[in-house]
Motif scaffolding. Structure first.
Motif, short mmCIF file in Angstrom:
data_model
loop_
_atom_site.label_atom_id
_atom_site.label_comp_id
_atom_site.label_asym_id
_atom_site.label_seq_id
_atom_site.Cartn_x
_atom_site.Cartn_y
_atom_site.Cartn_z
N ALA A 299 0.84 -1.21 0.00
CA ALA A 299 0.00 0.00 0.00
C ALA A 299 0.88 1.26 0.00
O ALA A 299 0.61 2.22 -0.72
CB ALA A 299 -0.91 -0.01 1.22
N ARG A 302 2.52 1.77 -3.48
CA ARG A 302 1.57 2.24 -4.48
C ARG A 302 1.25 3.73 -4.27
O ARG A 302 1.19 4.51 -5.21
CB ARG A 302 0.29 1.40 -4.43
CG ARG A 302 -0.29 1.17 -5.79
CD ARG A 302 -1.42 0.16 -5.82
NE ARG A 302 -1.09 -1.11 -5.20
CZ ARG A 302 -1.79 -1.66 -4.21
NH1 ARG A 302 -2.83 -1.03 -3.70
NH2 ARG A 302 -1.44 -2.82 -3.71
N HIS A 316 -5.45 8.32 -4.72
CA HIS A 316 -4.74 7.38 -3.85
C HIS A 316 -4.64 7.89 -2.42
O HIS A 316 -4.76 7.12 -1.46
CB HIS A 316 -3.35 7.08 -4.41
CG HIS A 316 -3.38 6.10 -5.54
ND1 HIS A 316 -3.63 6.47 -6.83
CD2 HIS A 316 -3.24 4.75 -5.55
CE1 HIS A 316 -3.63 5.39 -7.62
NE2 HIS A 316 -3.38 4.33 -6.86
N THR A 320 -6.43 6.06 0.80
CA THR A 320 -5.61 5.65 1.95
C THR A 320 -6.21 6.18 3.25
O THR A 320 -6.30 5.46 4.26
CB THR A 320 -4.16 6.17 1.79
OG1 THR A 320 -3.67 5.72 0.52
CG2 THR A 320 -3.26 5.67 2.90
N ARG A 376 -6.26 -2.24 2.98
CA ARG A 376 -6.27 -2.23 1.52
C ARG A 376 -6.93 -0.97 0.98
O ARG A 376 -8.12 -0.96 0.66
CB ARG A 376 -7.11 -3.41 1.02
CG ARG A 376 -6.46 -4.72 1.17
CD ARG A 376 -7.17 -5.67 0.20
NE ARG A 376 -6.89 -7.03 0.57
CZ ARG A 376 -7.79 -7.98 0.59
NH1 ARG A 376 -9.04 -7.72 0.27
NH2 ARG A 376 -7.45 -9.19 0.92
N GLU A 378 -7.02 0.17 -1.82
CA GLU A 378 -7.64 0.03 -3.15
C GLU A 378 -9.14 -0.29 -3.07
O GLU A 378 -9.86 -0.14 -4.05
CB GLU A 378 -6.90 -1.02 -4.00
CG GLU A 378 -6.89 -2.43 -3.48
CD GLU A 378 -5.76 -2.72 -2.48
OE1 GLU A 378 -5.22 -1.76 -1.89
OE2 GLU A 378 -5.44 -3.91 -2.26
N ARG A 379 -9.62 -0.71 -1.88
CA ARG A 379 -11.08 -0.91 -1.72
C ARG A 379 -11.84 0.34 -2.11
O ARG A 379 -12.98 0.28 -2.53
CB ARG A 379 -11.43 -1.10 -0.24
CG ARG A 379 -10.97 -2.31 0.44
CD ARG A 379 -11.48 -2.24 1.91
NE ARG A 379 -10.63 -3.00 2.80
CZ ARG A 379 -10.74 -4.29 3.00
NH1 ARG A 379 -11.66 -4.97 2.36
NH2 ARG A 379 -9.93 -4.92 3.83
N LEU A 381 -10.62 2.86 -4.14
CA LEU A 381 -10.09 3.61 -5.28
C LEU A 381 -11.17 4.00 -6.26
O LEU A 381 -11.17 5.10 -6.78
CB LEU A 381 -9.02 2.79 -5.98
CG LEU A 381 -7.58 3.13 -5.60
CD1 LEU A 381 -6.60 2.38 -6.47
CD2 LEU A 381 -7.31 4.64 -5.66
#
Ligand code: HEM
Length: 454
Positions: A299, A302, A316, A320, A376, A378-379, A381
């Protein structure tokens, strides 16, 4: 993702025949201890053993019932405030901020104060602060040691205290020594530091149920009061009061519906509420974000790539923060006391029961967030969190007044830190949650090492 539907709301007819929820089979004293020391374990254990809704016994009178279901949360947050008034009137902040601030009042008084305070906390008003937050952050970052472990939480606190001083009182940068604002900043800082000492836990318990502070808290509050009233007196005399845009000047100029200005005591209560509700919460939320990031290299990498290459950086950063607040909500629960019988899924609870909406339980539902204990970002994003599924700021007419400011601060500070620093955990083991008052903070203050600074 959706959770299976669970009917909830004011109970009538058939609902009234439903049973009451099962109770946690432990003595009250043990429950108080467990909730104040290991709330996460307590909540998850009893949901596993007793199901979606269960009754507890603790410091809140009336045997609070805990739920972590979004349908139950929706029913309470969308109810008229007289059917489900807030429990913050019974908050540990009560002896400090008094019973009449926007945080602690209920009913018409609460609505009036909230209406008064909402405009300066609106997204657009907050956007003005971005540059100031960035400046404060850069100045702070420049002072951090490289290669030496230190706790981030107090450093985040220095940033958020400057931001709140600027927004609420209108001080640009650090206040000059000898000014009332300087004394006020020192007193707030002192009280915040004192509240981390073990003795503070005792002071917190002794103050429960009191409108006015007692014991040690009384002494601390007396110091704080002296400085707060000095700030108020100086501002009343300020020649530019009518042009000032800070929140104190704004509420000083405001009039009630009867045309009355707020008294010094009312101004003092609101001022302390905003400062105390606003700066440690935001600082610890940032500290948790870093506690998670430095232990989740995928994480962190990225995020760092996105920010440093300016490739979708804002998305991003946002994802986060949202994920950090999901997995480590600084305030792990919010409460209301229902004034009529209420249906919560398979149960009905009587009028007068406090309902604790466990933010932790809602945020760790497998049906909403698969693999809920993993960090995570990206859940989020390409999806926004659901109104009753992501509730770190509570909801309804009591939703956090400072949410837009807290999000703006976190965005600016996180992005600046990612851009300029390479951080590592000082110890790979995750930090435990420590419970202080109504907050949940990283037990070691999110300790990190700066490997390099750009
Ligand atoms: C990440 C940071 C923050 C978190 C997690 C947070 C969380 C919360 C929560 C959970 C509530 C209770 C909501 C409810 O009962 O439904 C609340 C209320 C409140 N917060 Fe925040 N807060 C944060 C930052 C701030 C800031 C920066 C300010 C102001 C400068 C602020 C001012 C308030 C006030 C005045 C209330 C009472 C609102 C009311 O009862 O109408 N908070 N906050």
């Amino acid at each position: 993702m959706v959770a299976p539907a669970s009917p909830a709301g004011p109970a009538e007819g058939e609902d009234l025949r439903l049973p009451e929820p099962p109770a946690v089979p432990l003595p009250r004293a043990l429950q108080v201890l467990r909730v104040s020391q290991r709330q996460i374990q307590f909540m998850f254990r009893w949901r596993r053993e007793l199901g979606e809704v269960f009754r507890t016994r603790g410091t809140i009178p009336g045997g609070p019932v805990v739920t972590g279901h979004p349908d139950h949360v929706r029913s309470i947050f969308t109810a008229s405030p007289d059917l489900a008034p807030s429990l913050t009137g019974e908050s540990p902040l009560l002896p400090i901020v008094g019973p009449n601030s926007v945080l602690t009042a209920n009913g018409p008084r609460h609505l009036r104060q909230r209406k008064l305070l909402l405009p300066p906390f609106h997204g657009e008003a907050i956007a003005r602060y971005a540059q100031m937050i960035a400046d404060v952050t850069e100045r702070e970052i420049d002072e951090w040691p490289v290669g030496k472990a230190f706790a981030l939480a107090p450093r985040m606190q220095a940033i958020t205290l400057d931001v709140i001083m600027s927004g609420v009182i209108g001080v640009e940068g650090r206040p000059r020594r000898g000014t009332p604002e300087h004394g006020f900043r020192m007193a707030v800082n002192y009280l915040a530091k004192a509240s981390t000492l073990p003795i503070a836990k005792l002071a917190e318990l002794t103050n429960l149920g009191h409108d006015e502070p007692v014991g040690l808290t009384r002494r601390g509050v007396a110091i704080l009061d002296r400085h707060t009233y000095r700030v108020i007196a100086a501002r009343r005399k300020a020649a530019d009061l009518d042009e000032r845009t800070d929140i104190l000047s704004l509420i000083m100029r405001a009039r009630t519906e009867e045309g009355e200005p707020l008294t010094d005591r009312e101004l003092r209560d609101e001022l302390l509420t905003l400062v105390l509700a606003g700066f440690e919460t935001t600082a610890n939320s940032l500290a948790w974000a870093w506690e998670r990031l430095v232990r989740t290299p995928e994480a962190y990498d990225r995020l760092r790539d996105a920010v440093r290459s300016d490739d979708d950086a804002a998305a991003h950063v946002e994802a986060t923060i949202v994920e950090a607040m999901r997995s480590r909500p600084v305030i792990p629960a919010v409460g209301r006391r229902v004034t009529v019988p209420w249906r919560l899924g398979d149960y009905t609870i009587p009028a007068g029961t406090p309902v604790i909406m466990s933010i932790l339980l809602v945020h760790h539902r497998e049906d909403l967030y698969p693999d809920p204990f993993a960090f995570r970002p990206e859940r989020f994003l390409d999806r926004k969190p659901g109104t009753y599924e992501w509730i770190p700021f509570g909801g309804g007419t009591r939703r956090c007044l400072g949410a837009a400011l807290a999000m703006a601060e976190q965005r600016v500070v996180l992005e600046a830190m990612v851009r300029r620093l390479d951080l590592e955990a000082d110890d790979p083991a995750p930090e435990h949650a420590q419970h202080r008052n109504v907050t949940m903070i990283p037990a070691r203050g999110a300790r990190v090492v700066v490997r390099s600074r750009r």
